[in-house]
Write a protein that holds these residues in place. Structure first.
Motif, PDB file in Angstrom:
ATOM      1  N   ALA A  36       0.825  -1.210   0.000  1.00  0.00           N
ATOM      2  CA  ALA A  36       0.000   0.000   0.000  1.00  0.00           C
ATOM      3  C   ALA A  36       0.859   1.260   0.000  1.00  0.00           C
ATOM      4  N   PRO A  37       0.351   2.348  -0.611  1.00  0.00           N
ATOM      5  CA  PRO A  37       1.087   3.625  -0.572  1.00  0.00           C
ATOM      6  C   PRO A  37       1.368   4.040   0.867  1.00  0.00           C
ATOM      7  N   LYS A  38       2.535   4.627   1.074  1.00  0.00           N
ATOM      8  CA  LYS A  38       2.921   5.036   2.417  1.00  0.00           C
ATOM      9  C   LYS A  38       2.373   6.435   2.731  1.00  0.00           C
ATOM     10  N   PRO A  39       2.226   6.786   3.985  1.00  0.00           N
ATOM     11  CA  PRO A  39       1.660   8.096   4.350  1.00  0.00           C
ATOM     12  C   PRO A  39       2.430   9.251   3.713  1.00  0.00           C
ATOM     13  N   GLU A  40       1.701  10.124   3.062  1.00  0.00           N
ATOM     14  CA  GLU A  40       2.317  11.232   2.327  1.00  0.00           C
ATOM     15  C   GLU A  40       3.225  12.113   3.194  1.00  0.00           C
ATOM     16  N   PRO A  41       2.798  12.510   4.386  1.00  0.00           N
ATOM     17  CA  PRO A  41       3.684  13.362   5.206  1.00  0.00           C
ATOM     18  C   PRO A  41       5.023  12.689   5.518  1.00  0.00           C
ATOM     19  N   MET A  43       6.571  10.447   3.659  1.00  0.00           N
ATOM     20  CA  MET A  43       7.388  10.376   2.453  1.00  0.00           C
ATOM     21  C   MET A  43       7.978  11.750   2.097  1.00  0.00           C
ATOM     22  N   ILE A  44       7.214  12.782   2.308  1.00  0.00           N
ATOM     23  CA  ILE A  44       7.739  14.131   2.060  1.00  0.00           C
ATOM     24  C   ILE A  44       8.871  14.432   3.038  1.00  0.00           C
ATOM     25  N   ALA A  45       8.710  13.987   4.291  1.00  0.00           N
ATOM     26  CA  ALA A  45       9.770  14.179   5.282  1.00  0.00           C
ATOM     27  C   ALA A  45      11.028  13.419   4.876  1.00  0.00           C
ATOM     28  N   LEU A  46      10.867  12.221   4.323  1.00  0.00           N
ATOM     29  CA  LEU A  46      12.011  11.435   3.859  1.00  0.00           C
ATOM     30  C   LEU A  46      12.716  12.136   2.700  1.00  0.00           C
ATOM     31  N   ILE A  47      11.945  12.634   1.757  1.00  0.00           N
ATOM     32  CA  ILE A  47      12.533  13.337   0.614  1.00  0.00           C
ATOM     33  C   ILE A  47      13.291  14.575   1.078  1.00  0.00           C
ATOM     34  N   HIS A  48      12.707  15.328   1.982  1.00  0.00           N
ATOM     35  CA  HIS A  48      13.385  16.518   2.502  1.00  0.00           C
ATOM     36  C   HIS A  48      14.651  16.147   3.267  1.00  0.00           C
ATOM     37  N   HIS A  49      14.609  15.035   3.990  1.00  0.00           N
ATOM     38  CA  HIS A  49      15.803  14.556   4.696  1.00  0.00           C
ATOM     39  C   HIS A  49      16.897  14.198   3.694  1.00  0.00           C
ATOM     40  N   ALA A  50      16.506  13.533   2.616  1.00  0.00           N
ATOM     41  CA  ALA A  50      17.488  13.160   1.596  1.00  0.00           C
ATOM     42  C   ALA A  50      18.152  14.387   0.993  1.00  0.00           C
ATOM     43  N   VAL A  51      17.351  15.404   0.706  1.00  0.00           N
ATOM     44  CA  VAL A  51      17.906  16.644   0.158  1.00  0.00           C
ATOM     45  C   VAL A  51      18.876  17.276   1.160  1.00  0.00           C
ATOM     46  N   ALA A  52      18.511  17.271   2.421  1.00  0.00           N
ATOM     47  CA  ALA A  52      19.349  17.880   3.451  1.00  0.00           C
ATOM     48  C   ALA A  52      20.696  17.172   3.589  1.00  0.00           C
ATOM     49  N   THR A  53      20.733  15.869   3.298  1.00  0.00           N
ATOM     50  CA  THR A  53      21.986  15.124   3.404  1.00  0.00           C
ATOM     51  C   THR A  53      22.894  15.315   2.190  1.00  0.00           C
ATOM     52  N   GLY A  54      22.335  15.835   1.105  1.00  0.00           N
ATOM     53  CA  GLY A  54      23.136  16.044  -0.092  1.00  0.00           C
ATOM     54  C   GLY A  54      22.796  15.146  -1.258  1.00  0.00           C
ATOM     55  N   VAL A  55      21.772  14.299  -1.097  1.00  0.00           N
ATOM     56  CA  VAL A  55      21.303  13.486  -2.223  1.00  0.00           C
ATOM     57  C   VAL A  55      20.454  14.377  -3.127  1.00  0.00           C
ATOM     58  N   THR A  56      20.726  14.324  -4.429  1.00  0.00           N
ATOM     59  CA  THR A  56      20.048  15.249  -5.343  1.00  0.00           C
ATOM     60  C   THR A  56      19.280  14.565  -6.467  1.00  0.00           C
ATOM     61  N   LEU A  57      19.574  13.312  -6.779  1.00  0.00           N
ATOM     62  CA  LEU A  57      18.901  12.633  -7.895  1.00  0.00           C
ATOM     63  C   LEU A  57      17.704  11.849  -7.369  1.00  0.00           C
ATOM     64  N   PHE A  58      16.518  12.273  -7.782  1.00  0.00           N
ATOM     65  CA  PHE A  58      15.280  11.626  -7.354  1.00  0.00           C
ATOM     66  C   PHE A  58      14.598  11.015  -8.566  1.00  0.00           C
ATOM     67  N   ASP A  59      14.218   9.749  -8.433  1.00  0.00           N
ATOM     68  CA  ASP A  59      13.727   8.985  -9.570  1.00  0.00           C
ATOM     69  C   ASP A  59      12.275   8.582  -9.387  1.00  0.00           C
ATOM     70  N   THR A 287      11.448   3.598   2.171  1.00  0.00           N
ATOM     71  CA  THR A 287      10.374   4.446   2.704  1.00  0.00           C
ATOM     72  C   THR A 287      10.656   4.831   4.150  1.00  0.00           C
ATOM     73  N   LYS A 288      11.858   4.503   4.625  1.00  0.00           N
ATOM     74  CA  LYS A 288      12.214   4.778   6.021  1.00  0.00           C
ATOM     75  C   LYS A 288      13.525   5.555   6.097  1.00  0.00           C
ATOM     76  N   ILE A 289      13.539   6.588   6.937  1.00  0.00           N
ATOM     77  CA  ILE A 289      14.732   7.418   7.069  1.00  0.00           C
ATOM     78  C   ILE A 289      15.917   6.606   7.580  1.00  0.00           C
ATOM     79  N   GLU A 290      15.680   5.676   8.515  1.00  0.00           N
ATOM     80  CA  GLU A 290      16.796   4.888   9.039  1.00  0.00           C
ATOM     81  C   GLU A 290      17.423   4.009   7.959  1.00  0.00           C
ATOM     82  N   ASN A 291      16.597   3.474   7.065  1.00  0.00           N
ATOM     83  CA  ASN A 291      17.138   2.681   5.962  1.00  0.00           C
ATOM     84  C   ASN A 291      17.871   3.572   4.964  1.00  0.00           C
ATOM     85  N   PHE A 292      17.346   4.760   4.730  1.00  0.00           N
ATOM     86  CA  PHE A 292      18.028   5.702   3.850  1.00  0.00           C
ATOM     87  C   PHE A 292      19.420   6.020   4.397  1.00  0.00           C
ATOM     88  N   ASN A 293      19.507   6.293   5.688  1.00  0.00           N
ATOM     89  CA  ASN A 293      20.801   6.613   6.295  1.00  0.00           C
ATOM     90  C   ASN A 293      21.770   5.443   6.171  1.00  0.00           C
TER      91      ASN A 293
END
Length: 346
Positions: A36-41, A43-59, A287-293
């Motif tokens: 199922a789709p993950k909660p929008e807020p 996912m937006i928080a994850l995307i913003h976290h990724a940008v803050a860390t320096g990741v720039t390519l979003f697919d 879909t998880k910040i800890e996995n992204f890190n």
């Protein structure tokens, strides 16, 4: 577990001028196919976290949802975030009443681009891929329309996804291809024979999707037990019990080596992709910040040539059991298109 570097390095993706973070973020699983789709807020928080860390390519892609993943990215990129990222989306898989159709005709290409621009809320797409190749339309015709979109300022750079070596060459002759997106990981290595060498010969960057084997190289055979009934991975050949039982040995060996290296199995598998060359950008999805890190920590794992060889000995092409896709899904294996001389516009 290896920690993420203080600064995410950047690489030149292809020879046309596109500069991106050395690791990107695949966004499909936020909205589609992996349950199922993950909660929008979140996912937006994850995307913003990724940008803050320096990741720039979003697919993303217009078929993810369909459309809902692009809409999610559009919302996340508001408020000055857009200027900090390189945005990649795709066309080529049309959804009509739940049925999929592969299309590369000019009318569809233009309509797909306009739709993606609107959903993403942008004036220009940084990297626009043909997601799957239409076997009924010469790739020169498809690329001819994409070239017009570039000339109109709606697209900056052009890519292909799941294309054969010959299709890549034909497309590149119409308009320079900046990147080819393909599945490349320790358990998906069939692209190394023809496609990777072709990309490098032509100065085309390589974007590796599913670099963690759709989660297998993170959790091993046990991942199957964690998947929801509507997760499409449950139907894939490699995830079937008879194949997964044999593939489990690969994960066990990777895990043992990771323990020696002081990192996780997923970090080691991702590091292997990074060590393929400075022209390769993996885009692990999560879909998880800890996995992204954790994924970002792979950039800190260094592998000597003998360690690369050891990893590859665990996961030769012949060692992997089961195809990565169902036979009916269009992939690079059957991406040949008719000759240009056969095309008659309707």
């Amino acid at each position: 577990m290896a920690s993420a570097p203080a600064v995410v390095p950047r690489i030149k993706l292809g020879s046309q001028g596109l500069d991106v973070s050395a690791q990107g973020l695949g966004c499909m699983g936020m909205s589609a196919y992996y349950g199922a789709p993950k909660p929008e807020p979140d996912m937006i928080a994850l995307i913003h976290h990724a940008v803050a860390t320096g990741v720039t390519l979003f697919d993303t892609s217009d078929i993810y949802g369909p459309h809902t993943n692009e809409i999610l990215l559009g919302k996340a990129l508001q408020g000055g975030v857009r200027e900090k990222v390189e945005l990649a989306t795709k066309f080529g898989i049309a959804s009509l009443d739940g049925d999929r159709q592969i299309r590369g005709d000019p009318e569809y290409v233009r309509a797909a681009c306009e739709g993606s621009l609107a959903r993403l809320g942008v004036d220009c797409i940084d990297l626009y891929y043909q997601h799957r190749i239409d076997n009924n339309v010469p790739v020169e015709i498809t690329m001819g329309e994409v070239k017009k979109l570039v000339e109109e300022g709606k697209v900056k750079y052009v890519g292909l996804s799941e294309a054969s070596a010959s299709t890549i060459r034909r497309a590149h002759a119409v308009h320079p291809i900046t990147a080819v997106q393909l599945e490349w990981s320790l358990w998906s290595r069939d692209v190394e024979k023809d496609i990777i060498p072709t990309c490098r010969e032509l100065g085309i960057g390589i974007v590796a999707y599913s670099p963690l084997g759709r989660g297998f190289l993170s959790g091993g055979a046990n991942i199957v037990d964690t998947l929801s009934d509507d997760d499409f991975r449950k139907s894939l050949p490699r995830f079937q019990p008879e194949n997964m039982e044999k593939n489990a040995a690969i994960f066990e060996r990777v895990s043992e080596m990771a323990a020696r290296k002081g990192c996780t199995a997923s970090q080691l598998a991702l590091a292997w992709v990074h060590h393929q060359g400075s022209d390769v950008c993996p885009i692990p999805g999560t879909t998880k910040i800890e996995n992204f890190n954790q994924n970002l920590g792979a950039l800190s794992v260094k592998l000597a040539p003998e360690e690369m060889a050891e990893l590859e000995s665990y996961a030769s092409t012949d060692a992997i059991q089961g195809d990565r896709y169902h036979e009916f899904l269009n992939t690079w294996k059957d991406s040949e298109t008719p000759p240009l001389s056969s095309w008659k516009a309707t």
